[in-house]
Design a protein around this motif. Structure first.
Motif, short mmCIF file in Angstrom:
data_model
loop_
_atom_site.label_atom_id
_atom_site.label_comp_id
_atom_site.label_asym_id
_atom_site.label_seq_id
_atom_site.Cartn_x
_atom_site.Cartn_y
_atom_site.Cartn_z
N LYS A 1 47.29 -7.97 -31.22
CA LYS A 1 46.82 -7.81 -29.85
C LYS A 1 47.99 -7.35 -28.98
O LYS A 1 49.05 -7.99 -28.99
N ALA A 2 47.78 -6.29 -28.22
CA ALA A 2 48.80 -5.88 -27.26
C ALA A 2 48.87 -6.87 -26.10
O ALA A 2 49.94 -7.12 -25.54
N ILE A 3 47.70 -7.43 -25.76
CA ILE A 3 47.58 -8.40 -24.66
C ILE A 3 46.72 -9.56 -25.12
O ILE A 3 45.65 -9.35 -25.70
N ALA A 4 47.18 -10.77 -24.87
CA ALA A 4 46.38 -11.97 -25.11
C ALA A 4 46.02 -12.58 -23.77
O ALA A 4 46.90 -12.91 -22.98
N VAL A 5 44.72 -12.71 -23.49
CA VAL A 5 44.25 -13.27 -22.23
C VAL A 5 44.00 -14.76 -22.41
O VAL A 5 43.29 -15.18 -23.33
N MET A 6 44.59 -15.57 -21.54
CA MET A 6 44.52 -17.01 -21.65
C MET A 6 43.63 -17.57 -20.55
O MET A 6 43.67 -17.13 -19.40
N GLU A 7 42.80 -18.54 -20.91
CA GLU A 7 41.85 -19.13 -19.96
C GLU A 7 42.37 -20.43 -19.34
O GLU A 7 41.85 -20.87 -18.32
N GLU A 8 43.39 -21.04 -19.96
CA GLU A 8 43.91 -22.29 -19.42
C GLU A 8 44.50 -22.07 -18.02
O GLU A 8 45.14 -21.06 -17.77
N ALA A 9 44.32 -23.04 -17.14
CA ALA A 9 44.75 -22.88 -15.75
C ALA A 9 46.27 -22.80 -15.60
O ALA A 9 46.76 -22.23 -14.62
N ALA B 1 54.24 -14.93 -28.79
CA ALA B 1 52.93 -14.42 -29.20
C ALA B 1 53.08 -13.04 -29.85
O ALA B 1 53.82 -12.19 -29.35
N GLY B 2 52.41 -12.86 -30.96
CA GLY B 2 52.50 -11.57 -31.66
C GLY B 2 53.92 -11.25 -32.09
O GLY B 2 54.32 -10.09 -32.06
N ARG B 3 54.69 -12.30 -32.48
CA ARG B 3 56.10 -12.15 -32.86
C ARG B 3 56.94 -11.59 -31.72
O ARG B 3 57.96 -10.95 -31.94
N GLY B 4 56.50 -11.82 -30.49
CA GLY B 4 57.24 -11.34 -29.32
C GLY B 4 56.80 -9.98 -28.84
O GLY B 4 57.32 -9.47 -27.85
N TYR B 5 55.80 -9.37 -29.50
CA TYR B 5 55.33 -8.04 -29.13
C TYR B 5 54.06 -8.08 -28.29
O TYR B 5 53.59 -7.05 -27.81
N THR B 6 53.47 -9.25 -28.11
CA THR B 6 52.24 -9.39 -27.34
C THR B 6 52.54 -9.90 -25.93
O THR B 6 53.33 -10.84 -25.75
N ILE B 7 51.93 -9.28 -24.93
CA ILE B 7 52.00 -9.77 -23.55
C ILE B 7 50.90 -10.81 -23.37
O ILE B 7 49.74 -10.58 -23.74
N THR B 8 51.24 -11.97 -22.83
CA THR B 8 50.22 -12.97 -22.52
C THR B 8 49.92 -12.93 -21.02
O THR B 8 50.83 -12.85 -20.20
N VAL B 9 48.65 -12.98 -20.70
CA VAL B 9 48.19 -12.88 -19.31
C VAL B 9 47.25 -14.03 -19.00
O VAL B 9 46.38 -14.37 -19.82
#
Length: 369
Positions: A299-307, A318-326
C-alpha cells in the motif's frame, strides 16, 4: 528489511554510495546491503575517511548494526574514477559539496540518484517521488540528449517533509479533483537533521518551531512533483497554481515526520466528503506498485480509523518504511479549508534513501539502467 524472494528477471546492479558515513549514506548502505538485486560495491566520503574500511570510518547511528558484508569495503574519495565500475551511484552528500560532485559524475556518464537539495529545482533534472510521479523518469531521455550522454543521468528525490504530503495529495487529486491550496504544519524527527543534529539539551522537554530552509522547499518542490510534461514531452511544467503555506517544527522523535494538512479544492462546486477522500487514498495504486518494483509497498497509503493515529512509534515502519500512514481525515467545520488530515512518513526510508532506491528500481524496469 524483509524482502520477498528476488524478482524473476530483475538484473543485478553494482551500486556506490557517496557520503557513506553520514546518516543518509548509512541508510543507503543498509538498504542496499539487504537488497535482493542491488549490490553495494563502492563507498565514498571525505579525505578524512578515505583509505579506511567502512567499519573503521563510520560511527554507525542507523538502527541495527552495520551489515558484515559492507563493513570491509574501502572508503574512497567521492571522485568518479573510483566509481567507474558501478552501474548506479546514490548520493547522500551534504548540500555544501553535493552540487559540484554530482555535476562531475554526470559529466563522466555515471547514473546518479541524489538525496541532496542542490539540483531539485534545476529544470533539466527530474524531481521524483516514486509513488507519485515515476513517469518523470522518462525525462532522462531529454537530459541525456542535451548532455551528450548514453548512460549517465541525474535524478533527485524530494525533501523528506514534502514527500510525506505529496503522496496523499496525488491520491486525492487522482480521484477527487485538483487541489489549489493547502496549509501544512510539520512535526519533524531529529534524524532529519543528520548526525549529530540537535543536542539532547535542545530537544529534551522541548520542540523547536523552526528548521532552516525547510519551509522554503515546500511550495516549489510540491509544484514540480505534481506538475506534468508539456505537450511535446520536452519539458516539465510546474503546478504554478498550487499554493502551499508551511510551518516546520523539529520535535523530540527519532524517526518519522508528521504533517497536519488542510486542503482546499479548486472546483468549489465539487468538494468531496471526508469519506470520499478516505476512499481515494485507500484505492490509490502507484505505477511502481503496478510495475512490481522490489521495494514497492503493498500500500502506498494506509488510512487509519483510530482517533489517535498515526503515531511515529507505532506507524513509521508501515510497509517497511515505504508506506505513508494517514489518519484523522475530516471535513473542516470552519469552512476555511475543505478537508483536514494527518500524515506520517518514515523520513529516512520513503523520505530519503528508500525513495532514491525505489526510483532506481523503476529506472531498471524502464530500461534506463
Amino acid at each position: 528489511m524483509d524482502f520477498s524472494s528476488p524478482k524473476k528477471g530483475f538484473p543485478k546492479k553494482r551500486c556506490g554510495v557517496l557520503g557513506c558515513t553520514g546518516s543518509v549514506g548509512q541508510r543507503f548502505s543498509l538498504l542496499l546491503a539487504e537488497h535482493p538485486h542491488f549490490e553495494l560495491v563502492a563507498v565514498g566520503a571525505s579525505e578524512r575517511s578515505s583509505g579506511k574500511t567502512y567499519k573503521e570510518a563510520t560511527t554507525w547511528k542507523t538502527s541495527g548494526s552495520m551489515p558484515e558484508n559492507i563493513g570491509e569495503l574501502t572508503v574512497t574519495l567521492c571522485d568518479p574514477q573510483h566509481f567507474k565500475h558501478c552501474d548506479v551511484v546514490f548520493s547522500g552528500l551534504d548540500s555544501s559539496v553535493a552540487g559540484e560532485v554530482e555535476d562531475r559524475f554526470l559529466k563522466e556518464n555515471i547514473p546518479v540518484f541524489s538525496n541532496a537539495k542542490n539540483h531539485r529545482q534545476d529544470p533539466s533534472v527530474p524531481l521524483v517521488v516514486p509513488t507519485v510521479n515515476i513517469s518523470h523518469l522518462d525525462y532522462i531521455k531529454v537530459q541525456r540528449e542535451s548532455n551528450g550522454l548514453d548512460k549517465g543521468f541525474l535524478v533527485c528525490n524530494s525533501n523528506c517533509a514534502v514527500i510525506g504530503i505529496v503522496i496523499p495529495l496525488a491520491a486525492i487529486q487522482a480521484s477527487c479533483g485538483a487541489i489549489d491550496g493547502l496549509s501544512v504544519v510539520t512535526n519533524q524527527a531529529v534524524s532529519g537533521a543528520g548526525f549529530p543534529g540537535p543536542s539532547m539539551m535542545e530537544m529534551m522537554d522541548n520542540w523547536i518551531p523552526y528548521i532552516s530552509g525547510e519551509e522554503d522547499k515546500m511550495q516549489p518542490e510540491s509544484r514540480k512533483i505534481l506538475g506534468q510534461y508539456d505537450v511535446e514531452g520536452k519539458a516539465l511544467v510546474d503546478r504554478t497554481d498550487l499554493k502551499v503555506s508551511a510551518t516546520c517544527n523539529r520535535v523530540a522523535v527519532t524517526d518519522g515526520h508528521g504533517a497536519c494538512v488542510s486542503v482546499r479544492f479548486a472546483d468549489r462546486s465539487k468538494v468531496p466528503s471526508a469519506e470520499q477522500v478516505k476512499q481515494a487514498m485507500k484505492d490509490y495504486v502507484s505505477e511502481v506498485q503496478k510495475m512490481e518494483c522490489p521495494s514497492a509497498p503493498e500500500k502506498a497509503i494506509a488510512v487509519m480509523e483510530e482517533a489517535d493515529r498515526p503515531q511515529p512509534k507505532l506507524d513509521r515502519d508501515a510497509g517497511r518504511g515505504y508506506t505513508i500512514t494517514v489518519g484523522r481525515v475530516r471535513e473542516d467545520p470552519s469552512g476555511f479549508c475543505d478537508i483536514i488530515f494527518t500524515a506520517l512518513s518514515h523520513n529516512t526510508v520513503i523520505g530519503a534513501s528508500g525513495s532514491s532506491i525505489l526510483n532506481a528500481e523503476a529506472a531498471v524496469l524502464k530500461g534506463y539502467l
